[in-house]
Design an enzyme around this catalytic site. Structure first.
Site, PDB file in Angstrom:
ATOM      1  N   GLU A  14      -3.944   2.693  -6.950  1.00 58.39           N
ATOM      2  CA  GLU A  14      -4.260   3.872  -6.129  1.00 58.39           C
ATOM      3  C   GLU A  14      -3.234   4.966  -6.436  1.00 58.39           C
ATOM      4  OE1 GLU A  14      -5.677   4.843  -1.573  1.00 58.39           O
ATOM      5  OE2 GLU A  14      -4.274   3.198  -1.919  1.00 58.39           O
ATOM      6  N   HIS A  62       0.842  -1.201   0.000  1.00 54.19           N
ATOM      7  CA  HIS A  62       0.000   0.000   0.000  1.00 54.19           C
ATOM      8  C   HIS A  62       0.877   1.251   0.000  1.00 54.19           C
ATOM      9  CE1 HIS A  62      -2.850   3.050   1.476  1.00 54.19           C
ATOM     10  NE2 HIS A  62      -3.785   2.272   0.952  1.00 54.19           N
TER      11      HIS A  62
END
Length: 259
Positions: free
Chosen positions: A167, A95
């Protein structure tokens, strides 16, 4: 047909009681798991209790991180062996916040992905990279170096098991506005990169999620895009009613013919 996947990333929010209460309230209101998957990525200490509360509801309980090592002198790390034994079926890896705040590298994430696959825990591989344009044999190709470095050495059988989440850094953070057209272009180019590295048949089966300022107002337009198979939701997923509304709005986009 790629099954849509709606994932809540709670980050460092909610204690065990709050997490279990949320699961108990939502588990009877989920869509048919054969048509859409819903998952919650929560803090590690809450995961076993959440798995127990979810029972056979189909709700996927997801770890936010894990170590590449299964056991050993790694104080504070989270074992994939332990996650698997606890019934956790997915783990987010790479992430953007792990990279920015804790210095995780492509090699770190690559090792974790391999370890997850070996333990039977499905990795949700996160990438925040902007596509890079390259010219090969007088043709323009778009390459995601970060993602492909992480996937280097992952076999044809293994790549079929992964989920990818795109993302981009421009979409991260409250107050930003997700652009469905740009989100689709990024996910499409990721799929194209995978097709060129593996095959178009494999790329067509891999689920690619989009993350970044997803909310009830834009989720339908995002999930409706042909190369976006779901979303990774941050802040907007913390409120029960808000999350249920987002799931409901996403259901409106399910098509019989979506690949």
């Amino acid at each position: 047909m790629r099954k849509p996947f709606i994932v809540a990333n709670w980050k460092m929010h909610k204690n065990v009681r709050e997490s279990v209460d949320f699961v108990n309230q939502i588990k009877s209101k989920l869509p048919d798991p054969n048509k859409m998957e819903v998952g919650i990525a929560a803090q590690a200490f809450a995961l076993p209790s959440m798995v127990e509360a979810a029972g056979k509801s189909g709700l996927k309980i997801i770890a936010q991180n894990a170590a590449a090592e299964y056991s050993g002198p790694y104080t504070g790390e989270i074992s994939l062996r332990g996650l698997s034994d606890a019934g956790v079926s997915y783990v987010m890896l790479g992430h953007i916040e792990r990279r920015r705040l804790f210095g995780e590298t492509n090699e770190n994430v690559h090792q974790k992905v391999q370890a997850a696959l070996q333990r039977g825990v499905t990795p949700i591989i996160c990438t925040d990279e902007t596509m890079v344009q390259q010219v090969v044999n007088n043709e323009i190709h778009y390459v995601f170096h970060q993602l492909m470095t992480v996937l280097h050495g992952i076999s044809l059988d293994q790549i079929k098991q992964v989920v990818i989440s795109y993302e981009p850094s421009w979409a991260v953070g409250a107050g930003q506005h997700a652009n469905p057209t740009l989100a689709e272009e990024g996910c499409r180019l990721i799929r194209q990169t995978i097709a060129e590295y593996y095959s178009y048949e494999i790329a067509d089966k891999i689920r690619i999620l989009y993350g970044g300022s997803v909310n009830p107002n834009n989720i339908k337009d995002i999930v409706d895009k042909p190369d976006i198979d779901g979303v990774l939701i941050g802040r907007a997923s913390l409120d029960l009613d808000n999350f249920l509304k987002m799931i409901s709005n996403a259901q409106l986009t399910i098509k019989e013919e979506k690949k």
